[in-house]
Design a protein around this motif. Structure first.
Motif, PDB file in Angstrom:
ATOM      1  N   GLU A   6      69.369   9.863 134.699  1.00 36.11           N
ATOM      2  CA  GLU A   6      68.938   9.463 136.037  1.00 36.11           C
ATOM      3  C   GLU A   6      68.938   7.944 136.172  1.00 36.11           C
ATOM      4  OE1 GLU A   6      66.107  12.933 134.817  1.00 36.11           O
ATOM      5  OE2 GLU A   6      66.984  11.139 133.901  1.00 36.11           O
ATOM      6  N   CYS A  22      71.880  11.114 139.439  1.00 31.56           N
ATOM      7  CA  CYS A  22      71.843  11.819 138.157  1.00 31.56           C
ATOM      8  C   CYS A  22      73.286  12.108 137.769  1.00 31.56           C
ATOM      9  CB  CYS A  22      71.045  13.104 138.289  1.00 31.56           C
ATOM     10  SG  CYS A  22      71.124  14.182 136.833  1.00 31.56           S
ATOM     11  N   TRP A  36      65.834  18.479 141.276  1.00 37.06           N
ATOM     12  CA  TRP A  36      65.018  17.292 141.035  1.00 37.06           C
ATOM     13  C   TRP A  36      63.560  17.734 140.977  1.00 37.06           C
ATOM     14  CZ3 TRP A  36      66.583  12.444 139.862  1.00 37.06           C
ATOM     15  CH2 TRP A  36      67.909  12.095 140.148  1.00 37.06           C
ATOM     16  N   CYS A  96      65.885  14.911 136.708  1.00 39.33           N
ATOM     17  CA  CYS A  96      67.028  15.707 137.109  1.00 39.33           C
ATOM     18  C   CYS A  96      67.154  16.869 136.127  1.00 39.33           C
ATOM     19  CB  CYS A  96      68.275  14.824 137.078  1.00 39.33           C
ATOM     20  SG  CYS A  96      69.816  15.662 137.386  1.00 39.33           S
TER      21      CYS A  96
END
Length: 122
Positions: A6, A22, A36, A96
Motif C-alpha cells: 500500500e 495497493c 480495503w 489492502c
C-alpha cells in the motif's frame, strides 16, 4: 498468495482527500477480489470497501458510503481507494487485501499488505 504493497497514506485536515494505492506483485490481481480494511488504535479491524474481480460489484461500509470510492486497474495490477470528505474518525491504518471471492470479513481474504497510516486532523 499475492504480495501487496500500500501507499498514499499521510496526514490531512478534516474535509480533505487522499488516494490510497495497493500494488500487487507475484500474481496478477484479476483473479482476486480486493478489499480495503482499516484498524484504529484500540479497535478491531473493519471492512471499508471491497470490489469484485472485474470491478462490476463493490461494497462499502455505511460509515464511508458516499465519501470513499474503490476502484481497480487490473492492467496495472493496482487497486485504489479514494478518500474524500475525510473525518477525524477515519484515522486508522488502512490495509489492502486479496481473496478468492468478494467478501466483507477479514477471513474472506488471504493476502494482506503491511498497511498505510491515514491521520485526519480536526
Amino acid at each position: 498468495q499475492v504480495h501487496l504493497v500500500e501507499s498514499g497514506g499521510g496526514l490531512v485536515q478534516a474535509g480533505g482527500s487522499l488516494r490510497l494505492s495497493c500494488t500487487a506483485s507475484g500474481r496478477t490481481i484479476n483473479r482476486y477480489a480486493m478489499g480495503w480494511f482499516r484498524q484504529a488504535p484500540g479497535k478491531e479491524r473493519e471492512i471499508v470497501a471491497a470490489i469484485s474481480q472485474s470491478g462490476g460489484m463493490s461494497f462499502y461500509a455505511d460509515s464511508v458510503k458516499g465519501r470513499f470510492i474503490i476502484s481497480r486497474d487490473n492492467a496495472k495490477n493496482t487497486v485504489y481507494l479514494q478518500l474524500n470528505s475525510l473525518k477525524p474518525e477515519d484515522t486508522a491504518v488502512y490495509y489492502c487485501a486479496a481473496g478468492p471471492r468478494l467478501g466483507v470479513k477479514s477471513a474472506d481474504f488471504d493476502s494482506w499488505g503491511q498497511g498505510t497510516q491515514v491521520t485526519v486532523s480536526s
